[in-house]
Enzyme design. Structure first.
Site, PDB file in Angstrom:
ATOM      1  N   ASP A   9      43.069  38.504  51.300  1.00 43.97           N
ATOM      2  CA  ASP A   9      41.935  38.057  49.929  1.00 43.97           C
ATOM      3  C   ASP A   9      42.871  37.903  49.033  1.00 43.97           C
ATOM      4  OD1 ASP A   9      40.229  37.949  48.286  1.00 43.97           O
ATOM      5  OD2 ASP A   9      39.189  39.957  48.435  1.00 43.97           O
ATOM      6  N   LYS A  71      45.371  31.719  40.290  1.00 41.96           N
ATOM      7  CA  LYS A  71      44.579  31.124  40.541  1.00 41.96           C
ATOM      8  C   LYS A  71      43.270  29.790  40.374  1.00 41.96           C
ATOM      9  CE  LYS A  71      41.368  32.259  44.370  1.00 41.96           C
ATOM     10  NZ  LYS A  71      40.398  33.812  44.876  1.00 41.96           N
ATOM     11  N   GLU A 172      35.283  32.259  51.501  1.00 39.52           N
ATOM     12  CA  GLU A 172      35.486  34.099  51.066  1.00 39.52           C
ATOM     13  C   GLU A 172      34.268  34.371  51.067  1.00 39.52           C
ATOM     14  OE1 GLU A 172      36.829  33.984  46.690  1.00 39.52           O
ATOM     15  OE2 GLU A 172      39.007  33.344  47.264  1.00 39.52           O
ATOM     16  N   ASP A 194      29.101  35.579  45.310  1.00 41.80           N
ATOM     17  CA  ASP A 194      30.023  35.743  45.047  1.00 41.80           C
ATOM     18  C   ASP A 194      31.056  35.512  43.847  1.00 41.80           C
ATOM     19  OD1 ASP A 194      33.149  36.182  45.179  1.00 41.80           O
ATOM     20  OD2 ASP A 194      33.434  34.927  47.006  1.00 41.80           O
TER      21      ASP A 194
END
Lengths: 583, 179
Positions: A9, A71, A172, A194
């Site tokens: 992850d 990211k 994810e 999420d």
């Protein structure tokens, strides 16, 4: 030697690696015994780098050479909104690279975002190797469901640079649903909420025993826990400005201190009713006397700061449920993913929205890596017992730019993948010889409001009066969510195609060059906890085989032919839609 | 399960028939199947043909599973959506053959063999289809004209040429009569 495929992850703030051993999925802790490792890269003066919590500590004393939240930048164009925003928040210099890509400048070197991500992946690979005691060269890497093709491509490149065979880029929320429902024989409809460090995704799934079907996914790549921190930083900076007349946002050292304090206050509020914020020596006055920030923050106050951000996530949830044709009470469960979902204010708001208590027995920081590990094990091992079938969707519509600055949809969002679909276009001018095919991802009719994935020229079709030529543009989306596009003249048979490899990422040549120089090798494993590190002392932590000492500096990145900037201007009036999408 | 012989045979069979199956046939569904039945059928077919299950199989089977999976997604995307499904059903009533040959247009490269039979180009295919309809009605003269048009757009197509020769000589025309 035994080989194990892992699940990684790769988060905005923290990363986590897990593997299946003896049929059990487990998270592999780092040398400090921590389940997650900060996605922060610190560049030392000698050219080596440190990744993880030690690097996070360096954000305070060496902010210009410490890269966090990378990211948010991966797979973005330098002119994008998100990059502008990141420039305002990040202390390290963000510059423009070839083809409007983004580079980070550290001292005299430029690093692409896939290279930075590769350093983090390399660290996670080393963590896994050291825990598993074997080589790790295959991984499933997770990405936000709402990542576009550019971001996916850049993440896949990062995996390659880190020396990993990327078995799959897994969304994810899908990974989380897999970890939740795997092997339990469930028949349920679930929502995965999420909220990560930098992105928000909501996926609605139907679990039918061993089949995990994503009914719809929606997201906001501009919204995450970092934004919650920003609100708190703003509050602290404003109060300081009012009291002391100094703008701490202008001082990178002070700003980093604010960031760290804001993040730990947020974490504290996940378990406490209130918390004390103390930043001694946040700056100096004219006489060089230290000035500090001390303040109590209550949950109520914090809720007030972030409530509109939380409400924004529910707008996205509305959309996802509508796309799935469901209402909240149709759901059998709600799964929370991401550190910020530990906040009581979020748990309560989620419970209110979905009219049910979310599952709290699942660790929101680990569940994604665990799902990725389960998928990695099934992909790597032939005849893996208890295969699960993931049926995912494409999060964004795929479009082609046409005359008038518009974009025509070829594949609708939330279409199951893998898929192939095509649509006919025609020429816009008499005797037109070439067509510029611009590929977009997004939901707007206006081309420029969508994300440009890439463009290519198509020629060799029949020349005729405008509107008489038919050009069939076909898209293929594979199980990684990556896009391939072809153009074809059904009358002459002329065709051209490309995997959209993107200007915003690395060109194939650059990637080759980087793979030769392997900058990720520079990641240096820490011997033990350093000042500011939060974990316990390591006991059994031999350095993994990936822990190479400082390697020679890579040569500067090669120059790439810069295409004319006009390529990114308003779309050329060169294609027009021709009838409805097939079928 | 990967590569189990009976599974492989099934995959090969479906992959080779892909362009002859409409969405209902592909998912093994009745025309009137409910939304829930459509979903169950999609799950059932995915268990058999999902590319992940064929990841370790030889190239030929991996390619086949990718083709089948893409077509399953396409079929499911249409049949689960009442509006698109109704449009598809109407099309299926009107002209089942054309629809079958037209689906999955983007897989152009993948269906070269059947394309060769029915035409590589849009116009070639259209005139070839027209010729087929003419012949079914028993109008050989019209079929001949349409075949000549098809050949004009697609010179040298052996199936078109074979059909034309057969028509001229008053023989059976398997190219036009075969499904």
């Amino acid at each position: 030697m035994e080989r194990v495929a892992v699940g990684i992850d790769l988060g905005t703030s923290n990363s986590c690696v897990a593997a299946v051993r003896d049929g059990e999925v487990e998270v592999l802790p780092n040398a400090y015994g921590e389940a997650t490792t900060a996605s922060v890269v610190h560049f030392h003066l000698d050219g080596t780098v440190t990744v993880g919590n030690a690097a996070r500590a360096a954000m305070i004393h060496d902010p210009l050479h410490t890269v966090a939240s990378s990211k948010r930048l991966i797979g973005r164009y330098s002119f994008s909104e998100e990059v502008r925003k990141a420039r305002a928040i990040c202390s390290y210099p963000i510059v423009e690279g070839p083809n409007h890509s983004v580079r980070v400048r550290i001292r005299d070197e430029l690093f692409s975002l896939p290279e930075i991500a590769a350093m983090i992946l390399r660290e996670m690979k080393a963590v896994a190797e050291s825990r598993l005691g074997c080589e790790v060269d295959q991984a499933v890497i997770t990405v936000p469901a709402f990542f576009n093709d550019n971001q996916r491509q850049a993440t896949a490149d990062a995996g390659r640079i880190a020396g990993l065979e990327v078995l799959r880029l897994l969304n994810e929320p899908t990974a989380a649903a897999l970890a939740y429902g795997y092997g339990r024989g469930l028949r349920q409809k679930v929502a995965v909420y999420d909220l990560g460090g930098g992105t928000f995704d909501i996926s609605v799934l139907e679990i039918g025993d061993d089949v995990f079907e994503v009914l719809a996914t929606c997201g906001d790549t501009f919204l995450g826990g970092d934004d919650f921190d920003d609100r708190l930083i703003d509050l602290l900076a404003e109060e300081f400005l009012e009291r002391e007349g100094e703008n701490l946002r202008r001082d990178p050292f002070a700003l980093e201190k604010l960031k760290v304090a804001a993040e730990s206050a947020k974490k504290a509020l996940s378990v406490e009713e209130q918390t004390e914020i103390r930043i001694p020596d946040v700056s100096r006055d004219a006489e060089g006397r230290p000035r500090s920030i001390e303040r109590t923050l209550t949950q109520g106050e914090f809720s007030g700061l972030v409530m509109d951000l939380i409400q924004r996530t529910f707008k996205v949830c509305d959309e996802a449920l509508a796309q799935a044709g469901l209402v909240p009470r149709d759901l059998d469960g709600v799964i929370l993913v991401g550190g910020p979902t530990r906040l009581p204010v979020i748990r309560q708001a989620v419970a209110d929205y979905f009219q049910q208590r979310p599952h709290t027995e699942i660790d929101p920081d680990r569940v994604v890596a665990m799902g990725a590990a389960l998928h990695a094990a099934s992909l790597a091992a032939p005849g893996f017992e208890g295969e699960a079938y993931l049926l995912d969707v494409t999060p964004l519509s795929l479009k082609i730019g046409v005359a008038g600055g518009l974009a025509e949809t070829v594949i609708e969002r939330n279409t199951p993948v893998p898929i192939e679909q095509s649509r006919f276009f025609t020429t816009f001018r008499d005797g037109q010889e070439t067509a510029r095919i611009r590929v977009y991802q997004g939901e707007s009719r206006r081309a420029e409001e969508n994300e440009l994935l890439g463009e290519f020229e198509f020629s060799g079709f029949r020349q005729a009066r405008r509107g008489e030529v038919r050009i069939e543009v076909g898209f293929r989306i594979d199980s990684d969510g990556m896009v391939e596009v072809t153009a074809r003249d059904p009358d002459t048979g002329a065709s051209t195609g490309t995997k959209i490899t993107l200007s915003s990422g690395l060109s194939e040549e650059e990637l080759e060059e980087i793979l030769r120089a392997s900058p990720a090798e520079r990641v240096r494993r820490e011997e033990g906890p350093v000042a500011g590190g939060s974990g316990p002392t390591p006991s059994d932590t031999p350095d993994g085989p990936g822990a190479a000492p400082s390697a020679p500096k890579p040569p500067p990145l090669p120059a790439v032919d810069e295409p004319d900037r006009s390529a990114f201007g308003p779309p050329g009036a060169e294609l027009a839609p021709d009838g409805d999408p097939t079928p | 399960m990967t590569g189990a012989p009976q599974r492989a045979g099934e995959l090969r069979a479906v992959a080779s028939m892909l362009d002859q199956l409409d969405y209902y046939e592909l998912l093994e569904l009745e025309r009137g199947a409910s939304g829930e039945a459509v979903r169950r059928a999609y799950h059932r077919a995915s268990r058999r043909f999902h590319p992940d299950a064929w990841r370790q199989a030889p190239d030929e089977l991996r390619v086949a599973s990718a083709r089948v999976a893409a077509r399953l997604s396409e079929a499911y995307a249409v049949l689960r959506d009442p509006g698109r499904r109704a449009a598809y059903d109407r099309q299926l009533e009107r002209d089942p053959r054309a629809l079958r040959l037209g689906i999955g247009q983007a897989g152009a490269a993948a269906r070269s063999a059947s394309a060769e039979r029915s035409g590589r180009t849009g116009r070639g295919r259209r005139f070839f289809e027209a010729a087929r309809r003419d012949l079914r009605r028993g109008d050989r003269a019209a079929a001949l004209r349409n075949l000549q048009m098809a050949l004009a757009f697609e010179p040298g197509n052996p199936h078109f040429e074979g059909a034309l020769a057969a028509l001229r000589e008053g023989r059976e025309v398997p190219e036009l009569e075969r499904d």
